[in-house]
Design a protein around this motif. Sequence first.
Motif, PDB file in Angstrom:
ATOM      1  N   GLU A 145       0.837  -1.155  -0.241  1.00 23.41           N
ATOM      2  CA  GLU A 145      -0.011  -0.127   0.160  1.00 23.41           C
ATOM      3  C   GLU A 145       0.783   1.348  -0.060  1.00 23.41           C
ATOM      4  OE1 GLU A 145      -3.910  -1.564   2.377  1.00 23.41           O
ATOM      5  OE2 GLU A 145      -2.317  -1.049   3.508  1.00 23.41           O
ATOM      6  N   PHE A 146       0.748   2.111  -0.975  1.00 27.52           N
ATOM      7  CA  PHE A 146       1.647   3.233  -0.922  1.00 27.52           C
ATOM      8  C   PHE A 146       0.688   4.521  -1.389  1.00 27.52           C
ATOM      9  CE2 PHE A 146       1.692   2.272  -5.559  1.00 27.52           C
ATOM     10  CZ  PHE A 146       2.016   3.307  -6.117  1.00 27.52           C
ATOM     11  N   ALA A 147       1.441   5.816  -1.308  1.00 28.22           N
ATOM     12  CA  ALA A 147       0.758   6.943  -1.672  1.00 28.22           C
ATOM     13  C   ALA A 147       2.150   7.586  -2.077  1.00 28.22           C
ATOM     14  CB  ALA A 147       0.031   7.743  -0.837  1.00 28.22           C
ATOM     15  N   SER A 148       1.861   8.637  -3.392  1.00 26.48           N
ATOM     16  CA  SER A 148       2.915   9.424  -3.713  1.00 26.48           C
ATOM     17  C   SER A 148       2.502  10.689  -4.175  1.00 26.48           C
ATOM     18  CB  SER A 148       3.729   8.572  -4.752  1.00 26.48           C
ATOM     19  OG  SER A 148       2.883   8.501  -6.026  1.00 26.48           O
ATOM     20  N   GLY A 170       9.912  10.716 -11.094  1.00 24.28           N
ATOM     21  CA  GLY A 170      10.245  11.954 -10.468  1.00 24.28           C
ATOM     22  C   GLY A 170       9.231  12.067  -9.044  1.00 24.28           C
ATOM     23  N   ALA A 171       8.577  10.986  -8.567  1.00 24.99           N
ATOM     24  CA  ALA A 171       7.744  11.110  -7.490  1.00 24.99           C
ATOM     25  C   ALA A 171       8.287  11.116  -5.996  1.00 24.99           C
ATOM     26  CB  ALA A 171       6.642  10.282  -7.697  1.00 24.99           C
ATOM     27  N   ARG A 172       7.524  11.313  -5.012  1.00 21.44           N
ATOM     28  CA  ARG A 172       8.104  11.185  -3.615  1.00 21.44           C
ATOM     29  C   ARG A 172       7.110  10.550  -2.890  1.00 21.44           C
ATOM     30  NH1 ARG A 172       6.813  13.988   0.864  1.00 21.44           N
ATOM     31  NH2 ARG A 172       5.743  15.405  -0.259  1.00 21.44           N
ATOM     32  N   LEU A 173       7.616   9.459  -2.392  1.00 23.16           N
ATOM     33  CA  LEU A 173       6.677   8.414  -1.560  1.00 23.16           C
ATOM     34  C   LEU A 173       6.172   9.194  -0.206  1.00 23.16           C
ATOM     35  CD1 LEU A 173       8.222   4.976  -1.652  1.00 23.16           C
ATOM     36  CD2 LEU A 173       6.099   5.727  -2.722  1.00 23.16           C
ATOM     37  N   ARG A 174       4.787   9.303  -0.039  1.00 23.08           N
ATOM     38  CA  ARG A 174       4.235   9.777   1.275  1.00 23.08           C
ATOM     39  C   ARG A 174       3.969   8.662   2.282  1.00 23.08           C
ATOM     40  NH1 ARG A 174      -0.445  11.455   0.440  1.00 23.08           N
ATOM     41  NH2 ARG A 174      -0.830  11.081  -1.650  1.00 23.08           N
ATOM     42  N   HIS A 175       3.737   7.667   1.603  1.00 27.67           N
ATOM     43  CA  HIS A 175       3.284   6.310   2.580  1.00 27.67           C
ATOM     44  C   HIS A 175       3.753   5.111   1.731  1.00 27.67           C
ATOM     45  CE1 HIS A 175       0.811   3.405   5.065  1.00 27.67           C
ATOM     46  NE2 HIS A 175       0.563   3.105   3.805  1.00 27.67           N
ATOM     47  N   LEU A 176       4.144   4.422   2.524  1.00 27.50           N
ATOM     48  CA  LEU A 176       4.760   2.811   2.014  1.00 27.50           C
ATOM     49  C   LEU A 176       4.335   1.760   3.073  1.00 27.50           C
ATOM     50  CD1 LEU A 176       5.483   1.122  -0.257  1.00 27.50           C
ATOM     51  CD2 LEU A 176       7.982   1.579   0.301  1.00 27.50           C
ATOM     52  N   SER A 177       3.759   0.711   3.098  1.00 26.02           N
ATOM     53  CA  SER A 177       3.622  -0.209   3.880  1.00 26.02           C
ATOM     54  C   SER A 177       3.435  -1.633   3.236  1.00 26.02           C
ATOM     55  CB  SER A 177       2.485  -0.187   5.035  1.00 26.02           C
ATOM     56  OG  SER A 177       1.312  -0.146   4.421  1.00 26.02           O
ATOM     57  N   THR A 178       3.893  -2.834   3.676  1.00 25.18           N
ATOM     58  CA  THR A 178       3.629  -4.014   3.193  1.00 25.18           C
ATOM     59  C   THR A 178       2.922  -4.968   4.107  1.00 25.18           C
ATOM     60  OG1 THR A 178       5.779  -4.746   3.865  1.00 25.18           O
ATOM     61  CG2 THR A 178       5.487  -3.851   1.725  1.00 25.18           C
ATOM     62  N   ARG A 179       2.093  -6.018   3.878  1.00 21.29           N
ATOM     63  CA  ARG A 179       1.573  -6.856   4.630  1.00 21.29           C
ATOM     64  C   ARG A 179       1.185  -8.309   4.045  1.00 21.29           C
ATOM     65  NH1 ARG A 179      -3.742  -6.968   3.507  1.00 21.29           N
ATOM     66  NH2 ARG A 179      -4.494  -4.878   2.424  1.00 21.29           N
ATOM     67  N   GLN A 180       0.997  -9.218   4.673  1.00 14.63           N
ATOM     68  CA  GLN A 180       0.472 -10.477   3.952  1.00 14.63           C
ATOM     69  C   GLN A 180      -0.976 -10.280   3.512  1.00 14.63           C
ATOM     70  OE1 GLN A 180       1.225 -13.717   6.971  1.00 14.63           O
ATOM     71  NE2 GLN A 180       2.789 -14.174   5.630  1.00 14.63           N
ATOM     72  N   ALA A 181      -1.398 -10.930   2.449  1.00 13.91           N
ATOM     73  CA  ALA A 181      -2.666 -11.013   2.043  1.00 13.91           C
ATOM     74  C   ALA A 181      -3.617 -11.780   3.208  1.00 13.91           C
ATOM     75  CB  ALA A 181      -2.763 -11.707   0.528  1.00 13.91           C
ATOM     76  N   THR A 182      -4.806 -11.193   3.271  1.00 12.85           N
ATOM     77  CA  THR A 182      -5.759 -11.529   4.228  1.00 12.85           C
ATOM     78  C   THR A 182      -7.283 -11.960   3.614  1.00 12.85           C
ATOM     79  OG1 THR A 182      -6.689  -9.431   4.775  1.00 12.85           O
ATOM     80  CG2 THR A 182      -4.606 -10.321   5.866  1.00 12.85           C
ATOM     81  N   LEU A 183      -7.959 -12.216   4.289  1.00 10.33           N
ATOM     82  CA  LEU A 183      -9.357 -12.631   3.755  1.00 10.33           C
ATOM     83  C   LEU A 183     -10.183 -11.353   3.541  1.00 10.33           C
ATOM     84  CD1 LEU A 183     -11.081 -15.069   6.168  1.00 10.33           C
ATOM     85  CD2 LEU A 183     -10.408 -15.400   3.932  1.00 10.33           C
ATOM     86  N   ASP A 184      -9.607  -9.996   3.953  1.00 10.41           N
ATOM     87  CA  ASP A 184     -10.116  -8.646   3.466  1.00 10.41           C
ATOM     88  C   ASP A 184      -9.859  -8.666   1.979  1.00 10.41           C
ATOM     89  OD1 ASP A 184     -11.439  -7.381   5.700  1.00 10.41           O
ATOM     90  OD2 ASP A 184      -9.490  -7.656   6.626  1.00 10.41           O
ATOM     91  N   ASP A 185      -8.817  -8.977   1.545  1.00 11.00           N
ATOM     92  CA  ASP A 185      -8.299  -8.828   0.173  1.00 11.00           C
ATOM     93  C   ASP A 185      -8.852  -9.784  -0.818  1.00 11.00           C
ATOM     94  OD1 ASP A 185      -6.133  -6.824   0.835  1.00 11.00           O
ATOM     95  OD2 ASP A 185      -5.198  -8.574   1.605  1.00 11.00           O
TER      96      ASP A 185
END
Length: 334
Positions: A253-256, A303-318
């Motif tokens: 999950e990320f935002a830039s 040429g973008a800048r990351l504002r948020h970056l996280s990783t996780r395992q896939a779940t039932l939500d996905d």
Amino acid sequence: MRGRSPRGVLRRLHPLEPSPAPPSPSLLAIEVKGLVKRFEDTVAVAGIDLEVPVGQCIGLLGPNGAGKTTTVEILEGLQTPTAGKVHLLGKGWAHDAKELRERIGIALQETRFAERLTVEETVQLFRSFYTKGLSVEEAIALVHLQEKRRTYTVKLSGGQRQRLALAVALVADPEILFLDEPTTGLDPQSRRALWDVIEALKGKGRTVVLTTHYMEEAQVLCDQVVIMDHGRIVAQGTPSELIASIGAEQIIEFASTPDIPAEALAEVPNLVSTRSRGDGHTLSVKELHTALPGLLSVVAARGARLRHLSTRQATLDDVFLTLTGRALREGESP
């Protein structure tokens, strides 16, 4: 479910006294064939098949309008199907209603009790409805309400009322227990305590039908999960099978700033799918160790800048979002 056992290959479709020995595992606790329910021009349940072996916990999940609640109410004998067959423990509601009511328990999401009855008096009242079952003391101990047994129900906290609702559902020592959102509004400690009760019931060979908005709850408790949408079963399997079915092992999950166009994300290695969320993106990937450096390269090339970056395992939500395009918490089936 036809053919393979619930633990087989995933199918995708368009302190108590010792209890008597549990029934043979080959016996089905619940058997549904061709179930249909119509309300005038609305088809709430569009022909589903389902088999639940004795001693399993099944999670029935669905977004708003999925037909989940209608299905459960038919299983509980509260509604009559338009077509199809429903058997609980080999019995049907048309001819065996009295016997079935002695053998099932139901805990609703919210139960209103007589305010001037104590916990003990409330459990005694419900125990009087059945010819056999647990003692009042056993039912109260099972949900850890011994210290509140002489407390009026009106003075109980929300979590304590939920535990009392479970106690009255368990007082007949039911073979099948229906739990509708049993931990909604509970604090984490109370939720975990109820999970322990459910696990203990499974250990006694009881069958549990669970509806919940907490995917972690379904993932922890359920032997199999059934996902419904638009009155049909769209997927069924163990939690691990369902997660594997979407082909993703990890979620990024990320935002830039500026935002990366969705088409540019196709350059990320081992990408399974992308989904825009708010001002960011969610990527489902197979191999995080190659996908993450690939994403960083895409961001740098733009040429973008990351504002948020996280990783996780896939779940039932996905899994739920992939299959239905909706979040489970968007609403309940009417």
